[in-house]
Scaffold this motif. Sequence first.
Motif, mmCIF file in Angstrom:
data_model
loop_
_atom_site.group_PDB
_atom_site.id
_atom_site.type_symbol
_atom_site.label_atom_id
_atom_site.label_comp_id
_atom_site.label_asym_id
_atom_site.label_seq_id
_atom_site.Cartn_x
_atom_site.Cartn_y
_atom_site.Cartn_z
ATOM 1 N N ASP A 1 -4.081 0.676 -4.160
ATOM 2 C CA ASP A 1 -2.799 1.313 -4.464
ATOM 3 C C ASP A 1 -2.612 2.528 -3.560
ATOM 4 O OD1 ASP A 1 -2.508 -0.553 -6.465
ATOM 5 O OD2 ASP A 1 -2.889 0.844 -8.108
ATOM 6 N N LEU A 2 -1.371 2.833 -3.252
ATOM 7 C CA LEU A 2 -1.042 4.001 -2.437
ATOM 8 C C LEU A 2 -0.590 5.126 -3.364
ATOM 9 C CD1 LEU A 2 -0.756 5.025 0.493
ATOM 10 C CD2 LEU A 2 1.625 4.318 0.392
ATOM 11 N N VAL A 3 -1.290 6.256 -3.310
ATOM 12 C CA VAL A 3 -0.936 7.398 -4.150
ATOM 13 C C VAL A 3 -0.528 8.576 -3.269
ATOM 14 C CG1 VAL A 3 -2.422 6.705 -6.072
ATOM 15 C CG2 VAL A 3 -3.334 8.213 -4.325
ATOM 16 N N LYS A 4 0.317 9.419 -3.830
ATOM 17 C CA LYS A 4 0.748 10.633 -3.143
ATOM 18 C C LYS A 4 0.394 11.792 -4.058
ATOM 19 C CE LYS A 4 4.584 10.793 -0.687
ATOM 20 N NZ LYS A 4 6.012 10.864 -0.314
ATOM 21 N N PHE A 5 -0.340 12.789 -3.519
ATOM 22 C CA PHE A 5 -0.775 13.900 -4.351
ATOM 23 C C PHE A 5 -0.896 15.190 -3.545
ATOM 24 C CE2 PHE A 5 -4.624 12.034 -2.654
ATOM 25 C CZ PHE A 5 -5.452 13.105 -2.374
ATOM 26 N N ASP A 6 -0.873 16.303 -4.279
ATOM 27 C CA ASP A 6 -1.148 17.642 -3.731
ATOM 28 C C ASP A 6 -2.386 18.163 -4.430
ATOM 29 O OD1 ASP A 6 1.060 18.187 -1.961
ATOM 30 O OD2 ASP A 6 2.339 18.322 -3.737
ATOM 31 N N TYR A 7 -3.125 19.009 -3.739
ATOM 32 C CA TYR A 7 -4.280 19.627 -4.385
ATOM 33 C C TYR A 7 -4.613 20.953 -3.721
ATOM 34 C CZ TYR A 7 -7.225 17.842 -0.529
ATOM 35 O OH TYR A 7 -7.776 17.573 0.698
ATOM 36 N N HIS A 8 -5.261 21.804 -4.488
ATOM 37 C CA HIS A 8 -5.821 23.012 -3.897
ATOM 38 C C HIS A 8 -7.235 23.186 -4.426
ATOM 39 C CE1 HIS A 8 -4.046 24.812 -7.573
ATOM 40 N NE2 HIS A 8 -5.009 25.698 -7.463
ATOM 41 N N TYR B 1 -2.764 8.445 0.088
ATOM 42 C CA TYR B 1 -4.128 7.919 0.090
ATOM 43 C C TYR B 1 -4.139 6.513 -0.475
ATOM 44 C CZ TYR B 1 -8.869 7.416 -1.921
ATOM 45 O OH TYR B 1 -10.101 6.962 -2.305
ATOM 46 N N ALA B 2 -4.714 5.580 0.254
ATOM 47 C CA ALA B 2 -4.922 4.217 -0.235
ATOM 48 C C ALA B 2 -6.240 4.236 -1.005
ATOM 49 C CB ALA B 2 -4.975 3.221 0.912
ATOM 50 N N THR C 1 -7.534 21.520 -8.331
ATOM 51 C CA THR C 1 -6.384 21.170 -9.163
ATOM 52 C C THR C 1 -5.532 20.180 -8.392
ATOM 53 O OG1 THR C 1 -6.431 23.331 -10.221
ATOM 54 C CG2 THR C 1 -4.395 22.067 -10.423
ATOM 55 N N VAL C 2 -5.290 19.017 -9.010
ATOM 56 C CA VAL C 2 -4.607 17.908 -8.343
ATOM 57 C C VAL C 2 -3.351 17.544 -9.121
ATOM 58 C CG1 VAL C 2 -4.828 15.512 -7.576
ATOM 59 C CG2 VAL C 2 -6.838 16.995 -7.592
ATOM 60 N N THR C 3 -2.253 17.377 -8.396
ATOM 61 C CA THR C 3 -1.011 16.869 -8.980
ATOM 62 C C THR C 3 -0.727 15.523 -8.340
ATOM 63 O OG1 THR C 3 -0.145 19.101 -9.285
ATOM 64 C CG2 THR C 3 1.450 17.291 -9.337
ATOM 65 N N LEU C 4 -0.694 14.487 -9.170
ATOM 66 C CA LEU C 4 -0.423 13.136 -8.685
ATOM 67 C C LEU C 4 1.075 12.879 -8.803
ATOM 68 C CD1 LEU C 4 -1.671 10.504 -7.611
ATOM 69 C CD2 LEU C 4 -1.893 9.764 -9.975
ATOM 70 N N HIS C 5 1.734 12.723 -7.659
ATOM 71 C CA HIS C 5 3.188 12.555 -7.643
ATOM 72 C C HIS C 5 3.618 11.117 -7.882
ATOM 73 C CE1 HIS C 5 3.654 16.661 -6.346
ATOM 74 N NE2 HIS C 5 2.855 16.445 -5.331
#
Length: 184
Positions: free
Chosen positions: A92-99, A119-120, A171-175
């Motif tokens: 699956d293809l995911v889009k996320f931000d993290y710090h 990220y695949a 800290t990760v936000t999965l969009h």
Amino acid sequence: MKKLIFVFLIISAVISCKSPEARYPVSQNSGSYINESVAYNQKLLAEEESKIKQIIASDSTENYIASTNGFWYFYNEKGADSVSKIRPEFGDLVKFDYHISTLDNQSIYEEGEKPTKEYAVDQEKLFSGLRDGIKLMKAGETITFLFPSYKAFGYYGDKNKIGTNIPIKTTVTLHSIIEQDSLN
């Protein structure tokens, strides 16, 4: 003369058919380096886990969850059931931000310093803790993970801002999640 040459060839053939003998090393290692390395890594892991457990014990505002993959996490924003019931799976293809910060909340990579990442799942390079952590998330969720160094960047660090054997808080936000079936 021919008989002498023939006998010589027969004798040399018999002698040359001897099986090779094993050569033994000049020096032998006792394996003490490996034993020392194992002891060091066990001590390091125990110290890191102890520090993480102290952080968890002192933070009564969050509900920490121990994962089966060797890290801890809590939900900053839990996705509503109506938003998504899907968790990322292989491909699956995911889009996320993290710090990323230290366990003492000293920022290593500020929010927004790293661009939004696509990220695949399990097909691209990503440090092992985050690779496992993303599979626990649903679209729209934000989770904070506490990773011991072996689940983060380990002995080598990230060769930039994260050094050797540094446990981290991420800290990760999965969009979004785009399932592999819809990519084909």
